[in-house]
Design an enzyme around this catalytic site. Structure first.
Site, PDB file in Angstrom:
ATOM      1  N   LEU A 100       0.872  -1.181   0.000  1.00 23.38           N
ATOM      2  CA  LEU A 100       0.000   0.000   0.000  1.00 23.38           C
ATOM      3  C   LEU A 100       0.906   1.227   0.000  1.00 23.38           C
ATOM      4  O   LEU A 100       2.016   1.182   0.557  1.00 23.38           O
ATOM      5  CB  LEU A 100      -0.875   0.031   1.253  1.00 23.38           C
ATOM      6  CG  LEU A 100      -1.999  -1.019   1.364  1.00 23.38           C
ATOM      7  CD1 LEU A 100      -2.761  -0.836   2.668  1.00 23.38           C
ATOM      8  CD2 LEU A 100      -2.949  -0.946   0.173  1.00 23.38           C
ATOM      9  N   ASP A 101       0.406   2.322  -0.571  1.00 24.25           N
ATOM     10  CA  ASP A 101       1.171   3.574  -0.541  1.00 24.25           C
ATOM     11  C   ASP A 101       1.337   4.038   0.903  1.00 24.25           C
ATOM     12  O   ASP A 101       0.555   3.670   1.778  1.00 24.25           O
ATOM     13  CB  ASP A 101       0.430   4.675  -1.308  1.00 24.25           C
ATOM     14  CG  ASP A 101       0.246   4.328  -2.768  1.00 24.25           C
ATOM     15  OD1 ASP A 101       1.029   3.516  -3.284  1.00 24.25           O
ATOM     16  OD2 ASP A 101      -0.700   4.865  -3.385  1.00 24.25           O
ATOM     17  N   VAL A 102       2.296   4.915   1.119  1.00 22.14           N
ATOM     18  CA  VAL A 102       2.585   5.355   2.484  1.00 22.14           C
ATOM     19  C   VAL A 102       1.374   6.040   3.126  1.00 22.14           C
ATOM     20  O   VAL A 102       1.138   5.908   4.333  1.00 22.14           O
ATOM     21  CB  VAL A 102       3.872   6.216   2.511  1.00 22.14           C
ATOM     22  CG1 VAL A 102       3.651   7.570   1.868  1.00 22.14           C
ATOM     23  CG2 VAL A 102       4.411   6.366   3.905  1.00 22.14           C
ATOM     24  N   LYS A 190      -5.626   5.588  -7.266  1.00 21.29           N
ATOM     25  CA  LYS A 190      -5.471   7.040  -7.462  1.00 21.29           C
ATOM     26  C   LYS A 190      -5.425   7.384  -8.952  1.00 21.29           C
ATOM     27  O   LYS A 190      -6.026   8.378  -9.395  1.00 21.29           O
ATOM     28  CB  LYS A 190      -4.186   7.525  -6.779  1.00 21.29           C
ATOM     29  CG  LYS A 190      -4.262   7.405  -5.259  1.00 21.29           C
ATOM     30  CD  LYS A 190      -2.921   7.673  -4.619  1.00 21.29           C
ATOM     31  CE  LYS A 190      -2.976   7.400  -3.125  1.00 21.29           C
ATOM     32  NZ  LYS A 190      -1.660   7.288  -2.515  1.00 21.29           N
TER      33      LYS A 190
END
Ligand code: URA
Length: 233
Positions: A100-102, A190
């Protein structure tokens, strides 16, 4: 198993460093100094290195509620790593199953079982990942109908050769979406919403296939999977 393998499985030592430790007489089996790396040991053997008892840990399977600001990476960069939140022996062996992205929160799986990890991420399993998405702009009416069909058909993302796999979009409110993906391209959620002119303000993963984030886990909390959960893959 051989003593040198036991040492590499239970410590950070490489096989050659394990041999050196044995030559320095730092390693004992059942109280006796052992210098031969081929010595056979098993789970019942009392193996110590510099007086510290070593134990085989077996394979681990963990679910974590990832908070924002921690990274799903193997090496520390700007942010702390998700595995730093987990209090298990030899935690450095745990790898995240996908990333997962930060700034994304929610369900992250970690394991030291590479084959299990591969089964979870294998595209052939068509394992749906459900994301809760907070959007900057309301998505309603014709725009929503168009978005649902574009996501269901698959859309082109810049820099990707193939269109996205069919994805399911449901709106919970005008700005709260639930999106189910069957793949994991870089920043995919996104980029998909950017492609339809919207912007993701917050992103949270709720489930991976049949594994749903345990609602009792607060952000940053984790637990080991049950046997039944592990057996899902
Ligand atoms: N899609 C994204 O854009 N970010 C994530 O962290 C996961 C899916």
């Amino acid at each position: 198993m051989r003593l040198d393998r036991f040492l590499t499985e239970t410590t950070e030592l490489t096989r050659s460093l394990a041999k050196k430790a044995m030559h320095r007489e730092e390693v004992r089996v059942d109280g006796e100094v052992v210098r031969n790396p081929a010595t056979r040991v098993d789970a019942r053997s009392e193996v110590t290195w510099n007086g510290e008892r070593l134990a085989l840990v077996g394979l681990r399977y963990v679910m974590l509620n990832k908070p924002a600001g921690v990274e799903c990476s193997a090496r520390r960069g700007l942010y702390p790593l998700v595995r730093e939140l987990i209090d298990l022996p030899q935690v450095e062996r745990l790898q995240t199953v996908g990333r997962l992205d930060v700034d994304t929160t929610g369900l992250v799986l970690l394991t030291d079982d590479g084959q299990w990890s591969h089964r979870v991420t294998s595209p052939r399993r068509r394992c749906g990942k459900v994301y809760r998405v907070s959007l900057a702009e309301p998505l309603v009416g014709d725009d929503l109908a168009r978005a649902v069909s574009r996501f269901a058909e698959g859309i082109e993302l810049e820099g990707e050769e193939k269109t996205t796999r069919p994805a399911e979009l449901i709106m919970r409110t005008a700005t709260e979406a639930e999106l189910t993906l069957y793949e994991g391209k870089y920043h995919q959620v996104k980029r998909m919403f950017a492609a339809i002119g919207n912007h993701v303000e917050a992103l949270h993963r709720e489930s991976i296939g049949p594994l749903v984030l345990d609602e009792r886990l607060a952000p940053g909390a984790w637990r080991e999977l049950t046997e039944a959960e592990r057996a899902e893959f």
